[in-house]
Design a protein around this motif. Structure first.
Motif, PDB file in Angstrom:
ATOM      1  N   SER A  91     -87.894 -61.951  50.533  1.00  0.00           N
ATOM      2  CA  SER A  91     -86.803 -61.130  50.001  1.00  0.00           C
ATOM      3  C   SER A  91     -86.369 -61.625  48.627  1.00  0.00           C
ATOM      4  CB  SER A  91     -85.615 -61.154  50.969  1.00  0.00           C
ATOM      5  OG  SER A  91     -84.545 -60.362  50.481  1.00  0.00           O
ATOM      6  N   GLN A  92     -86.239 -62.944  48.481  1.00  0.00           N
ATOM      7  CA  GLN A  92     -85.842 -63.526  47.195  1.00  0.00           C
ATOM      8  C   GLN A  92     -86.867 -63.210  46.113  1.00  0.00           C
ATOM      9  OE1 GLN A  92     -85.640 -67.630  48.298  1.00  0.00           O
ATOM     10  NE2 GLN A  92     -83.879 -67.323  49.636  1.00  0.00           N
ATOM     11  N   ALA A  93     -88.141 -63.312  46.452  1.00  0.00           N
ATOM     12  CA  ALA A  93     -89.197 -63.061  45.472  1.00  0.00           C
ATOM     13  C   ALA A  93     -89.160 -61.619  44.984  1.00  0.00           C
ATOM     14  CB  ALA A  93     -90.556 -63.386  46.078  1.00  0.00           C
ATOM     15  N   ILE A  94     -89.050 -60.680  45.920  1.00  0.00           N
ATOM     16  CA  ILE A  94     -89.035 -59.272  45.532  1.00  0.00           C
ATOM     17  C   ILE A  94     -87.825 -58.963  44.659  1.00  0.00           C
ATOM     18  CG2 ILE A  94     -88.884 -56.904  46.390  1.00  0.00           C
ATOM     19  CD1 ILE A  94     -90.365 -57.857  48.907  1.00  0.00           C
ATOM     20  N   LEU A  95     -86.667 -59.464  45.043  1.00  0.00           N
ATOM     21  CA  LEU A  95     -85.446 -59.161  44.297  1.00  0.00           C
ATOM     22  C   LEU A  95     -85.414 -59.814  42.921  1.00  0.00           C
ATOM     23  CD1 LEU A  95     -82.806 -59.387  47.164  1.00  0.00           C
ATOM     24  CD2 LEU A  95     -83.672 -57.329  46.062  1.00  0.00           C
ATOM     25  N   SER A  96     -86.278 -60.788  42.689  1.00  0.00           N
ATOM     26  CA  SER A  96     -86.322 -61.429  41.367  1.00  0.00           C
ATOM     27  C   SER A  96     -87.171 -60.642  40.385  1.00  0.00           C
ATOM     28  CB  SER A  96     -86.869 -62.854  41.482  1.00  0.00           C
ATOM     29  OG  SER A  96     -88.263 -62.832  41.718  1.00  0.00           O
ATOM     30  N   GLY A  97     -87.882 -59.631  40.877  1.00  0.00           N
ATOM     31  CA  GLY A  97     -88.801 -58.887  40.016  1.00  0.00           C
ATOM     32  C   GLY A  97     -88.223 -57.582  39.516  1.00  0.00           C
ATOM     33  N   ALA A  98     -88.440 -57.277  38.250  1.00  0.00           N
ATOM     34  CA  ALA A  98     -88.116 -55.985  37.639  1.00  0.00           C
ATOM     35  C   ALA A  98     -86.629 -55.656  37.750  1.00  0.00           C
ATOM     36  CB  ALA A  98     -88.959 -54.882  38.263  1.00  0.00           C
ATOM     37  N   THR A  99     -86.313 -54.383  37.554  1.00  0.00           N
ATOM     38  CA  THR A  99     -84.936 -53.897  37.645  1.00  0.00           C
ATOM     39  C   THR A  99     -84.752 -53.178  38.974  1.00  0.00           C
ATOM     40  OG1 THR A  99     -85.489 -51.761  36.654  1.00  0.00           O
ATOM     41  CG2 THR A  99     -84.873 -53.544  35.144  1.00  0.00           C
ATOM     42  N   THR A 100     -83.494 -52.921  39.315  1.00  0.00           N
ATOM     43  CA  THR A 100     -83.213 -52.195  40.547  1.00  0.00           C
ATOM     44  C   THR A 100     -83.889 -50.831  40.544  1.00  0.00           C
ATOM     45  OG1 THR A 100     -81.082 -53.310  40.747  1.00  0.00           O
ATOM     46  CG2 THR A 100     -81.382 -51.291  42.024  1.00  0.00           C
TER      47      THR A 100
END
Length: 328
Positions: A91-100
């Motif tokens: 979850s942390q990895a995905i949320l660190s990528g790109a914009t919302t």
């Protein structure tokens, strides 16, 4: 952008048939593919729209793991209770990528299939790029290479894979499920991405017309002690200079098992068995973390502008493991 045919499908069988006949590319969120089509880097003759397929669920598996459909958006995957509670590092990895906004469109399957962000690959104005035009050369080797590989590169290519999600999946020993004209198969994350060698145009082991249907994450002992660290030039919407997925199982003050993967240093998430072995059986302390970091970065060959990545990667591994060990 060149003209292309567009086909919307509602079944996997229909998608496979159309991809085989038309030499098409699968399309879901399109957050990378459409950009490359606009610049002329990619020029498929047809797109098969797979957004209508039933590949957008997150479910438990009989073995106690989680299956994430390839059509699940990055936002939905990161925020799903099964992912957040069992695999917080993912979850942390995905949320660190790109914009919302991009995460709301991008899919899990598309994230794995995205191409490098090497500027020489992304811009056809540059003639030399073996990944885009095999045999043309690699302009990055004697050009701008600050962001490029320090591990696993070849004389033909020094590009890195940009995915954050893939780094966490590598640490979690995820399995990619694909189906194609000859049937279905599974690909362990350790075998999914390819190093450039003499064929830098190939990014992964997915075959022609094969479709990713899901990503299986096996049961994990790392829910309590894991962390994803992303080091980048600016905090918002930037690709990693170095990233680390650090996972520890701590029992009675001793590391029982461990998994550490490093991103943005090679054409695939970089994981070394010897690094994990350096941690097992030792207390979660800095000396063990330093030994694991040294094993991970052993053999690094920096280019003219990215020597700092060797030290950055080593220090980032130690920092990520320190944070993971302190979590509960």
């Amino acid at each position: 952008m060149r003209t292309f045919d567009y086909m919307r499908v509602t079944t996997v069988d229909d998608a496979l048939q159309r991809a085989v006949v038309n030499g098409a590319r699968y399309y879901a969120g399109g957050t990378n593919l459409l950009d490359l089509m606009k610049t002329g880097v990619e020029a498929p003759t047809a797109l098969v729209d797979i957004t209508g397929l039933a590949l957008d669920a997150v479910t438990t598996t009989p073995a106690g793991g989680v299956m994430i459909g390839s059509g699940v958006t990055n936002t939905a995957a990161a925020n799903h209770p099964l992912v957040r509670t069992r695999y917080p590092v993912l979850s942390q990895a995905i949320l660190s990528g790109a914009t919302t906004q991009i995460r709301n469109m991008a899919t899990v399957g598309g994230n794995l299939m995205q191409r490098t962000r090497c500027p020489y690959f992304m811009d056809p104005a540059f003639d030399r790029c073996n990944k885009r035009t095999p045999g043309s050369g690699c302009a990055a080797r004697d050009g701008f290479n600050r962001e490029h590989a320090i591990l696993g590169a070849s004389p033909d290519c020094v590009a890195v894979h940009p995915s954050d999600m893939a780094v966490a999946l590598a640490a979690l020993d995820a399995i990619v499920h694909v189906t194609g004209p000859t049937g279905s198969r599974t690909i362990p994350m350790a075998e999914f991405f390819t190093l450039p060698g003499t064929q830098p145009q190939r990014d992964n082991t997915v075959g022609a017309a094969e479709l990713i249907t899901g990503v299986e994450v096996p049961p994990s002992p790392y829910g309590a002690h894991s962390w994803y660290l992303k080091v980048r030039d600016r905090h918002s919407y930037a690709f990693a200079m170095v990233s680390v997925a650090a996972c520890l199982e701590v029992r009675d003050g001793v590391i029982g098992s461990a998994a550490v993967a490093v991103g943005a240093v090679a054409a695939r998430p970089w994981r070394v068995d010897a690094a994990d072995a350096e941690l097992v059986g030792r207390p979660p302390r800095r000396d063990a973390f330093r030994a694991a970091a040294a094993a991970l970065i052993q053999g690094a060959v920096p280019l003219s502008q990215n020597g700092f990545k060797v030290t950055l990667a080593r220090n980032s591994v130690v920092r990520a493991l320190t944070v993971a060990a302190a979590r509960s």
